[in-house]
Write a protein that holds these residues in place. Structure first.
Motif, PDB file in Angstrom:
ATOM      1  N   PRO A   1       7.712  -6.128   6.286  1.00 56.14           N
ATOM      2  CA  PRO A   1       8.235  -5.197   7.285  1.00 56.14           C
ATOM      3  C   PRO A   1       8.430  -3.806   6.672  1.00 56.14           C
ATOM      4  O   PRO A   1       8.717  -3.684   5.479  1.00 56.14           O
ATOM      5  CB  PRO A   1       9.572  -5.818   7.693  1.00 56.14           C
ATOM      6  N   LYS A   2       8.253  -2.772   7.481  1.00 54.88           N
ATOM      7  CA  LYS A   2       8.343  -1.390   6.992  1.00 54.88           C
ATOM      8  C   LYS A   2       9.655  -1.101   6.275  1.00 54.88           C
ATOM      9  O   LYS A   2       9.673  -0.357   5.308  1.00 54.88           O
ATOM     10  CB  LYS A   2       8.163  -0.400   8.154  1.00 54.88           C
ATOM     11  N   GLU A   3      10.736  -1.692   6.732  1.00 58.64           N
ATOM     12  CA  GLU A   3      12.034  -1.413   6.112  1.00 58.64           C
ATOM     13  C   GLU A   3      12.155  -1.991   4.699  1.00 58.64           C
ATOM     14  O   GLU A   3      13.135  -1.735   4.001  1.00 58.64           O
ATOM     15  CB  GLU A   3      13.198  -1.882   6.994  1.00 58.64           C
ATOM     16  N   ARG A   4      11.147  -2.739   4.253  1.00 55.17           N
ATOM     17  CA  ARG A   4      11.174  -3.307   2.895  1.00 55.17           C
ATOM     18  C   ARG A   4      10.067  -2.731   2.010  1.00 55.17           C
ATOM     19  O   ARG A   4       9.769  -3.270   0.950  1.00 55.17           O
ATOM     20  CB  ARG A   4      11.053  -4.836   2.959  1.00 55.17           C
ATOM     21  N   PHE A   5       9.462  -1.624   2.429  1.00 49.52           N
ATOM     22  CA  PHE A   5       8.384  -0.998   1.661  1.00 49.52           C
ATOM     23  C   PHE A   5       8.874  -0.417   0.336  1.00 49.52           C
ATOM     24  O   PHE A   5       8.066  -0.020  -0.491  1.00 49.52           O
ATOM     25  CB  PHE A   5       7.689   0.086   2.480  1.00 49.52           C
ATOM     26  N   TYR A   6      10.161  -0.389   0.109  1.00 50.75           N
ATOM     27  CA  TYR A   6      10.707   0.081  -1.165  1.00 50.75           C
ATOM     28  C   TYR A   6      10.583  -0.997  -2.251  1.00 50.75           C
ATOM     29  O   TYR A   6      10.765  -0.720  -3.439  1.00 50.75           O
ATOM     30  CB  TYR A   6      12.179   0.478  -1.016  1.00 50.75           C
ATOM     31  N   GLU A   7      10.233  -2.218  -1.863  1.00 51.29           N
ATOM     32  CA  GLU A   7      10.156  -3.327  -2.825  1.00 51.29           C
ATOM     33  C   GLU A   7       8.832  -3.314  -3.579  1.00 51.29           C
ATOM     34  O   GLU A   7       7.800  -2.895  -3.063  1.00 51.29           O
ATOM     35  CB  GLU A   7      10.325  -4.659  -2.099  1.00 51.29           C
ATOM     36  N   ARG A   8       8.876  -3.833  -4.791  1.00 49.88           N
ATOM     37  CA  ARG A   8       7.677  -3.939  -5.629  1.00 49.88           C
ATOM     38  C   ARG A   8       6.888  -5.159  -5.174  1.00 49.88           C
ATOM     39  O   ARG A   8       7.362  -6.290  -5.307  1.00 49.88           O
ATOM     40  CB  ARG A   8       8.057  -4.039  -7.097  1.00 49.88           C
ATOM     41  N   ALA A   9       5.675  -4.901  -4.654  1.00 44.92           N
ATOM     42  CA  ALA A   9       4.881  -5.997  -4.111  1.00 44.92           C
ATOM     43  C   ALA A   9       3.383  -5.805  -4.333  1.00 44.92           C
ATOM     44  O   ALA A   9       2.586  -6.554  -3.789  1.00 44.92           O
ATOM     45  CB  ALA A   9       5.165  -6.144  -2.611  1.00 44.92           C
ATOM     46  N   VAL A  10       3.013  -4.803  -5.137  1.00 48.76           N
ATOM     47  CA  VAL A  10       1.602  -4.575  -5.450  1.00 48.76           C
ATOM     48  C   VAL A  10       1.478  -4.522  -6.971  1.00 48.76           C
ATOM     49  O   VAL A  10       2.173  -3.752  -7.633  1.00 48.76           O
ATOM     50  CB  VAL A  10       1.084  -3.271  -4.806  1.00 48.76           C
ATOM     51  N   LEU A  11       0.609  -5.329  -7.509  1.00 42.60           N
ATOM     52  CA  LEU A  11       0.441  -5.441  -8.951  1.00 42.60           C
ATOM     53  C   LEU A  11      -0.861  -4.770  -9.371  1.00 42.60           C
ATOM     54  O   LEU A  11      -1.929  -5.102  -8.855  1.00 42.60           O
ATOM     55  CB  LEU A  11       0.402  -6.912  -9.356  1.00 42.60           C
ATOM     56  N   CYS A  12      -0.771  -3.840 -10.306  1.00 41.34           N
ATOM     57  CA  CYS A  12      -1.973  -3.265 -10.910  1.00 41.34           C
ATOM     58  C   CYS A  12      -2.498  -4.292 -11.905  1.00 41.34           C
ATOM     59  O   CYS A  12      -1.808  -4.641 -12.868  1.00 41.34           O
ATOM     60  CB  CYS A  12      -1.667  -1.943 -11.613  1.00 41.34           C
ATOM     61  N   GLY A  13      -3.708  -4.760 -11.690  1.00 39.40           N
ATOM     62  CA  GLY A  13      -4.288  -5.765 -12.564  1.00 39.40           C
ATOM     63  C   GLY A  13      -4.693  -5.230 -13.927  1.00 39.40           C
ATOM     64  O   GLY A  13      -4.898  -5.993 -14.855  1.00 39.40           O
ATOM     65  N   VAL A  14      -4.772  -3.907 -14.050  1.00 41.52           N
ATOM     66  CA  VAL A  14      -5.169  -3.312 -15.329  1.00 41.52           C
ATOM     67  C   VAL A  14      -3.990  -3.267 -16.293  1.00 41.52           C
ATOM     68  O   VAL A  14      -4.089  -3.707 -17.430  1.00 41.52           O
ATOM     69  CB  VAL A  14      -5.782  -1.908 -15.115  1.00 41.52           C
ATOM     70  N   CYS A  15      -2.837  -2.739 -15.831  1.00 47.21           N
ATOM     71  CA  CYS A  15      -1.691  -2.558 -16.735  1.00 47.21           C
ATOM     72  C   CYS A  15      -0.505  -3.469 -16.416  1.00 47.21           C
ATOM     73  O   CYS A  15       0.504  -3.425 -17.108  1.00 47.21           O
ATOM     74  CB  CYS A  15      -1.253  -1.100 -16.749  1.00 47.21           C
ATOM     75  N   GLN A  16      -0.612  -4.260 -15.348  1.00 48.03           N
ATOM     76  CA  GLN A  16       0.448  -5.199 -14.942  1.00 48.03           C
ATOM     77  C   GLN A  16       1.705  -4.502 -14.413  1.00 48.03           C
ATOM     78  O   GLN A  16       2.773  -5.101 -14.363  1.00 48.03           O
ATOM     79  CB  GLN A  16       0.821  -6.150 -16.086  1.00 48.03           C
ATOM     80  N   THR A  17       1.585  -3.245 -14.004  1.00 43.24           N
ATOM     81  CA  THR A  17       2.711  -2.534 -13.405  1.00 43.24           C
ATOM     82  C   THR A  17       2.862  -2.971 -11.953  1.00 43.24           C
ATOM     83  O   THR A  17       1.875  -3.046 -11.219  1.00 43.24           O
ATOM     84  CB  THR A  17       2.500  -1.005 -13.464  1.00 43.24           C
ATOM     85  N   GLU A  18       4.100  -3.269 -11.574  1.00 47.26           N
ATOM     86  CA  GLU A  18       4.385  -3.600 -10.183  1.00 47.26           C
ATOM     87  C   GLU A  18       4.753  -2.310  -9.452  1.00 47.26           C
ATOM     88  O   GLU A  18       5.665  -1.593  -9.867  1.00 47.26           O
ATOM     89  CB  GLU A  18       5.537  -4.587 -10.075  1.00 47.26           C
ATOM     90  N   LEU A  19       4.042  -2.040  -8.379  1.00 49.70           N
ATOM     91  CA  LEU A  19       4.285  -0.847  -7.575  1.00 49.70           C
ATOM     92  C   LEU A  19       5.039  -1.220  -6.316  1.00 49.70           C
ATOM     93  O   LEU A  19       4.887  -2.330  -5.798  1.00 49.70           O
ATOM     94  CB  LEU A  19       2.956  -0.203  -7.162  1.00 49.70           C
ATOM     95  N   THR A  20       5.800  -0.264  -5.807  1.00 52.54           N
ATOM     96  CA  THR A  20       6.389  -0.488  -4.494  1.00 52.54           C
ATOM     97  C   THR A  20       5.276  -0.337  -3.461  1.00 52.54           C
ATOM     98  O   THR A  20       4.229   0.274  -3.730  1.00 52.54           O
ATOM     99  CB  THR A  20       7.510   0.528  -4.176  1.00 52.54           C
ATOM    100  N   ILE A  21       5.516  -0.883  -2.302  1.00 50.30           N
ATOM    101  CA  ILE A  21       4.530  -0.741  -1.227  1.00 50.30           C
ATOM    102  C   ILE A  21       4.369   0.736  -0.890  1.00 50.30           C
ATOM    103  O   ILE A  21       3.260   1.212  -0.666  1.00 50.30           O
ATOM    104  CB  ILE A  21       4.945  -1.572  -0.001  1.00 50.30           C
ATOM    105  N   GLU A  22       5.475   1.490  -0.894  1.00 56.41           N
ATOM    106  CA  GLU A  22       5.403   2.934  -0.634  1.00 56.41           C
ATOM    107  C   GLU A  22       4.480   3.630  -1.628  1.00 56.41           C
ATOM    108  O   GLU A  22       3.665   4.463  -1.247  1.00 56.41           O
ATOM    109  CB  GLU A  22       6.801   3.562  -0.698  1.00 56.41           C
ATOM    110  N   GLN A  23       4.617   3.318  -2.914  1.00 55.73           N
ATOM    111  CA  GLN A  23       3.757   3.921  -3.931  1.00 55.73           C
ATOM    112  C   GLN A  23       2.295   3.615  -3.647  1.00 55.73           C
ATOM    113  O   GLN A  23       1.443   4.489  -3.747  1.00 55.73           O
ATOM    114  CB  GLN A  23       4.113   3.407  -5.333  1.00 55.73           C
TER     115      GLN A  23
END
Length: 105
Positions: free
Chosen positions: A54-76
């Motif tokens: 849900p849009k109100e939870r886009f601040y959460e880290r839910a996207v993983l960069c497979g190159v460096c393993q950094t977790e991004l927020t959905i907003e990022q």
């Protein structure tokens, strides 16, 4: 290292469905809080209860960069920059066409 489930074919989160040079993200599915490379992997190996973030939870880290393993927020991730802000790895801009499978749009 964060576990990515599904039909993963390499350490950078590519899968049998999407495996171009730029297919290097995995998405944590809202329904099961588990990372998968794509919606097809989730359909084949996931929880069976598909739900989008849900849009109100886009601040959460839910996207993983497979190159460096950094977790991004959905907003990022949704900024449309198509690069990891940490390692500058290029992401596939075509993935935005599938955003509705993962995120409320």
């Amino acid at each position: 290292m964060i576990e990515v489930k599904g039909s993963v074919i390499d350490k950078q989160t590519r899968c049998v469905h999407y495996h171009s040079e730029r297919d290097v993200i995995a998405i944590k599915f809202y329904c099961c809080q588990t990372y998968f490379p794509c919606v097809h992997c989730h359909e084949e190996h996931g929880c069976g209860k598909h739900a989008v973030w849900p849009k109100e939870r886009f601040y959460e880290r839910a996207v993983l960069c497979g190159v460096c393993q950094t977790e991004l927020t959905i907003e990022q991730y949704m900024t449309g920059d198509y690069h990891c802000p940490h390692c500058n790895a290029a992401f596939n801009p075509g993935c935005q066409l599938h955003a509705h499978y993962y995120f409320e749009v």
